[in-house]
Motif scaffolding. Structure first.
Motif, mmCIF file in Angstrom:
data_model
loop_
_atom_site.group_PDB
_atom_site.id
_atom_site.type_symbol
_atom_site.label_atom_id
_atom_site.label_comp_id
_atom_site.label_asym_id
_atom_site.label_seq_id
_atom_site.Cartn_x
_atom_site.Cartn_y
_atom_site.Cartn_z
ATOM 1 N N THR A 97 29.153 37.474 25.545
ATOM 2 C CA THR A 97 29.664 36.104 25.512
ATOM 3 C C THR A 97 30.530 35.881 24.282
ATOM 4 N N LEU A 98 30.093 36.398 23.144
ATOM 5 C CA LEU A 98 30.882 36.276 21.913
ATOM 6 C C LEU A 98 32.214 37.007 22.038
ATOM 7 N N LEU A 99 32.194 38.192 22.637
ATOM 8 C CA LEU A 99 33.433 38.942 22.834
ATOM 9 C C LEU A 99 34.363 38.207 23.792
ATOM 10 N N LEU A 100 33.800 37.581 24.824
ATOM 11 C CA LEU A 100 34.603 36.799 25.758
ATOM 12 C C LEU A 100 35.236 35.606 25.047
ATOM 13 N N GLY A 101 34.446 34.928 24.194
ATOM 14 C CA GLY A 101 35.006 33.808 23.438
ATOM 15 C C GLY A 101 36.141 34.239 22.535
ATOM 16 N N ALA A 102 35.986 35.404 21.896
ATOM 17 C CA ALA A 102 37.057 35.918 21.044
ATOM 18 C C ALA A 102 38.307 36.211 21.867
ATOM 19 N N GLN A 103 38.116 36.804 23.015
ATOM 20 C CA GLN A 103 39.264 37.137 23.870
ATOM 21 C C GLN A 103 39.973 35.875 24.353
ATOM 22 N N PHE A 104 39.192 34.870 24.734
ATOM 23 C CA PHE A 104 39.783 33.628 25.237
ATOM 24 C C PHE A 104 40.564 32.906 24.144
ATOM 25 N N SER A 105 39.981 32.809 22.945
ATOM 26 C CA SER A 105 40.653 32.112 21.854
ATOM 27 C C SER A 105 41.946 32.817 21.450
ATOM 28 N N GLY A 106 42.032 34.101 21.697
ATOM 29 C CA GLY A 106 43.224 34.835 21.313
ATOM 30 C C GLY A 106 44.365 34.743 22.303
ATOM 31 N N VAL A 107 44.088 34.340 23.544
ATOM 32 C CA VAL A 107 45.144 34.359 24.567
ATOM 33 C C VAL A 107 45.432 32.998 25.174
ATOM 34 N N VAL A 108 44.563 32.010 24.950
ATOM 35 C CA VAL A 108 44.730 30.730 25.642
ATOM 36 C C VAL A 108 46.035 30.043 25.250
ATOM 37 N N ALA A 109 46.501 30.277 24.011
ATOM 38 C CA ALA A 109 47.744 29.633 23.588
ATOM 39 C C ALA A 109 48.946 30.121 24.393
ATOM 40 N N LEU B 77 33.982 45.541 32.920
ATOM 41 C CA LEU B 77 35.251 45.803 33.601
ATOM 42 C C LEU B 77 36.215 44.632 33.443
ATOM 43 N N ALA B 78 35.699 43.405 33.607
ATOM 44 C CA ALA B 78 36.557 42.224 33.471
ATOM 45 C C ALA B 78 37.056 42.068 32.042
ATOM 46 N N LEU B 79 36.186 42.327 31.057
ATOM 47 C CA LEU B 79 36.603 42.209 29.662
ATOM 48 C C LEU B 79 37.664 43.256 29.323
ATOM 49 N N ALA B 80 37.460 44.482 29.774
ATOM 50 C CA ALA B 80 38.458 45.523 29.519
ATOM 51 C C ALA B 80 39.778 45.189 30.212
ATOM 52 N N GLY B 81 39.697 44.694 31.458
ATOM 53 C CA GLY B 81 40.921 44.287 32.150
ATOM 54 C C GLY B 81 41.615 43.134 31.457
ATOM 55 N N GLY B 82 40.818 42.196 30.890
ATOM 56 C CA GLY B 82 41.411 41.089 30.157
ATOM 57 C C GLY B 82 42.159 41.548 28.923
ATOM 58 N N VAL B 83 41.620 42.571 28.235
ATOM 59 C CA VAL B 83 42.314 43.103 27.055
ATOM 60 C C VAL B 83 43.633 43.760 27.477
ATOM 61 N N LEU B 84 43.582 44.576 28.524
ATOM 62 C CA LEU B 84 44.796 45.248 28.973
ATOM 63 C C LEU B 84 45.810 44.256 29.528
ATOM 64 N N GLY B 85 45.320 43.175 30.141
ATOM 65 C CA GLY B 85 46.227 42.160 30.666
ATOM 66 C C GLY B 85 46.825 41.280 29.595
ATOM 67 N N ARG B 86 46.220 41.264 28.398
ATOM 68 C CA ARG B 86 46.677 40.474 27.257
ATOM 69 C C ARG B 86 46.819 39.010 27.672
ATOM 70 N N THR B 87 47.907 38.362 27.296
ATOM 71 C CA THR B 87 48.059 36.931 27.618
ATOM 72 C C THR B 87 48.704 36.711 28.976
ATOM 73 N N ARG B 88 48.933 37.728 29.743
ATOM 74 C CA ARG B 88 49.703 37.583 30.977
ATOM 75 C C ARG B 88 48.852 36.954 32.064
ATOM 76 N N ALA B 89 49.163 35.719 32.373
ATOM 77 C CA ALA B 89 48.456 35.064 33.473
ATOM 78 C C ALA B 89 48.805 35.704 34.800
ATOM 79 N N SER B 90 49.976 36.331 34.895
ATOM 80 C CA SER B 90 50.382 36.980 36.141
ATOM 81 C C SER B 90 49.528 38.197 36.452
ATOM 82 N N LEU B 91 48.826 38.745 35.459
ATOM 83 C CA LEU B 91 47.910 39.869 35.672
ATOM 84 C C LEU B 91 46.474 39.398 35.844
ATOM 85 N N ALA B 92 46.289 38.102 36.104
ATOM 86 C CA ALA B 92 44.980 37.499 36.408
ATOM 87 C C ALA B 92 44.029 37.534 35.228
#
Length: 653
Positions: free
Chosen positions: A170-182, A114-129
């Motif tokens: 964990t690998l998918l989380l790392g991919a998601q983080f590297s794509g949005v942290v900038a 659920l958190a990973l799917a929400g992170g994808v939908l939230g994209r880079t928006r920190a305002s969407l947590a």
């Protein structure tokens, strides 16, 4: 970074698809297959987003979120609202599905997905947590790993997945983080300020959930152990009851001084056999060891009539010998019976009350499987959901399995049978335990994580508003300073427009404006002043001395005239004074005072002569005033003063 994130995401998708195709041992459980299937769908949705396919990503993740939310609802629905058995029944109706756990991931992995799917939908928006969702995924994966390593997954509820699924997430989380942290550079202070309290709440929530789950599991284990002990006590009471019955049977024959007849034996044995059907036979053994009577009188039992039991090499010879020769009751313990099943043989001596001699022995063959069947039939045990087993040492006497998936716990209770121990084992099915289990731990975990999400949103929004307010306040302060600076500059420009920068006196423009404004006043006088031989001061002493002479004249002149008079630099070395309300006599007196003050101002020519001034005075009493005419008359008077020798005052009369 987006390219690296896309490559990692595609790698996860390929590995998940490969695992589902080849079905290795690591995902043989259907619940793990559900995790891998949903993980594959989330990775595809994430890959679609990195390809800039925002709409395609939402289309991929919408059904995934629906399935995950339904799975979460199945963990949270109260038993009184929708029984777990109903969920199992609904799930089992689907083809290839054995139960509800085949359709939902383990609890922790469900929240991670659920958190990973929400992170994808939230994209880079920190305002969407999105930062909180990714941090939450990491904490849950660490919790899942800790549960697996410490063996805390021994629960009826499916809590954690396999190491392989954890590695892929964990690998998918790392991919998601590297794509949005900038994209978080500009909001980093707000993110850090919001993450600290939110993650603290997440940690507290996980700890509370873990303690509640342990408490609930212990409660269920205690409940099942109590049920096992109850069955053991019931069996023990049955053993005690049949032992008392055996003793009563032997005591009955002790009252007789002669051996019982076949009819007497059959009649009495029939009553006991009717009450205790697990006695395979009840036999009368003569003092020499010969088996005389047996009940029931079937072919198998009649075959042993007339056999001397002491001559047969069987495990029960010692117990029979002590009963016949020493008058001691005993039993064989658990031994294999001739009927092909485990059991016990009780030997009770029949001692005459009159002679106190052993007149024979009563032998009762107890079948443990029949005893177990009778006990199982008499229990209030829910046979559909419970697996019960009776064993002696490692030999299973009787086993009553259940068609449902067995639960994680087996509870044992021991009954002493002579030198042996009868072990009663009880194991409830996972479905039964889950139906008995409280939904409070899962509800606490869900509510706590939701509150952490809302807390992040509130703190982040408040901090961003505060930062924007501070930025706006600073901008306003800078704007105010700029306005003040511009106002000051405007005032200076306006002042310079109406004043002489050297002497700080009003200039000709401001003087004419003042004269125009005061033209209605009567009387009105103008003193036009010219410094005598000013050019010689500049030529002989320098322009700095000339500037100082002009400044000194301005200071001296301002002190010599009335406070309400206006002294202005008219041009070059010429100055003009406007007197309002002073007649010709007062104007001459003020002009003389001014002349004397200039002469004694301390400014000298190169030859030592003091600086002097020539003054032309023009007054106006009652006629219509034309400022140019008044100034012209003053100029004429000034010209006359210069022509008549300078350092003097002339009027326009």
């Amino acid at each position: 970074m987006s390219r690296i994130a896309l490559v990692l995401t595609l790698l996860v998708a390929v590995l998940a698809a490969t695992g589902l195709i080849i079905k290795p041992v690591m995902i043989h459980d259907q619940s793990y297959i559900a995790s891998w299937s949903l993980l594959l769908a989330v990775s595809l949705g994430q890959a679609a987003w990195y390809w800039r396919g925002v709409r395609l990503s939402a289309v991929c993740l919408a059904p995934v979120l629906a399935v995950l939310l339904l799975g979460l609802a199945s963990y949270l629905l109260p038993e009184g609202l929708i029984p777990y058995a109903t969920l199992e029944h609904w799930a089992a109706r689907l083809p290839g599905v054995s139960g509800i756990d085949s359709l939902r991931p383990p609890l922790i992995e469900l929240f991670v997905l659920l958190a990973l799917a929400g992170g994808v939908l939230g994209r880079t928006r920190a305002s969407l947590a999105t930062p909180l969702l990714q941090s939450l995924s990491l904490l849950l994966l660490i919790t899942e790993l800790w549960l697996v390593l410490n063996g805390h997954t021994d629960s009826p509820q499916n809590l954690a997945g396999t190491p392989a699924s954890m590695a892929l997430m964990t690998l998918l989380l790392g991919a998601q983080f590297s794509g949005v942290v900038a994209g978080w550079r500009h909001t980093r202070p707000s993110i850090l300020r919001s993450l600290l309290p939110s993650l603290a709440l997440v940690l507290v929530t996980i700890l509370v959930w873990h303690q509640q789950r342990l408490y609930e599991d212990r409660r269920l284990q205690a409940q099942m152990q109590e049920e096992t002990d109850r069955l053991s006590e019931q069996l023990s009471n049955e053993v005690t009851a049949h032992l008392e019955a055996v003793r009563r049977f032997a005591s009955f024959w002790s009252l007789l001084d002669v051996q019982p007849t076949a009819t007497q034996w059959q009649r009495q044995a029939e009553r006991y056999h009717r009450d205790f059907a697990y006695f395979l036979n009840i036999a009368y053994v003569e003092p020499d060891g010969t088996i005389r009577y047996v009940y029931p009188r079937d072919d198998a039992n009649l075959a042993i009539v007339g056999i001397n039991a002491l001559d047969v090499n069987r495990p029960y010879i010692d117990a029979l010998s002590r009963a016949l020769r020493e008058g001691e009751e005993g039993h064989t313990g658990v031994v294999p019976l001739l009927q092909g099943m485990p059991g016990m043989i009780y030997y009770l001596p029949i001692i005459s009350d009159r002679t106190q001699q052993v007149t024979g022995a009563a032998a009762m063959v107890l079948s443990l499987p029949v005893l177990a069947d009778q006990l199982y039939a008499a229990t209030r045990l829910n046979r559909e959901h419970n697996h019960m087993r009776l064993a002696v040492a490692d030999n299973v006497i009787r086993d009553w399995p259940t068609a449902e998936t067995p639960g994680p716990w087996t509870h044992d209770s021991v009954i002493a049978l002579g030198r042996h121990e009868l072990v009663v084992s009880l194991s409830a099915s996972s479905a039964y335990l889950l139906a008995q289990q409280s939904r409070q731990p899962a509800a606490s975990l869900s509510i706590g994580l939701l509150l952490a999400y809302l807390l992040y949103m509130v703190v982040f929004g408040h901090h961003r508003m505060s930062a924007q307010h501070t930025s706006m306040f600073r901008s306003n302060e800078e704007l105010r300073r700029e306005v003040r600076h511009r106002t000051q500059l405007q005032r200076e420009v306006e002042w310079l427009a109406g004043h002489d920068e050297l002497t700080l006196l009003p200039n000709r423009r401001l003087f004419l404006t003042t004269l125009q404004r005061e033209r209605q006043q009567r009387p009105l006088a103008v003193l036009l002043c010219d410094i005598d031989h000013f050019k010689s001061i500049n030529d002989q002493l320098g322009h700095q001395a000339g500037d100082e002479a002009l400044r000194r004249f301005a200071r001296v002149g301002a002190l010599a005239i009335p406070a309400d008079a206006v002294l202005a630099r008219y041009g070059g070395e010429e100055f003009v004074v406007l007197l309002v309300g002073d007649d010709a006599d007062n104007a001459l007196e003020i002009a003389e005072t001014l002349r004397q003050a200039v002469m004694h101002s301390g400014i000298e020519h190169a030859d030592g002569r003091p600086m002097t001034v020539s003054v032309g005075v023009a007054t106006h009493d009652d006629q219509t005033l034309v400022p140019e005419d008044l100034l012209h008359r003053a100029d004429v008077a000034l010209y006359r003063a210069k022509r008549n020798g300078r350092n003097r005052i002339e009027t326009d009369a």
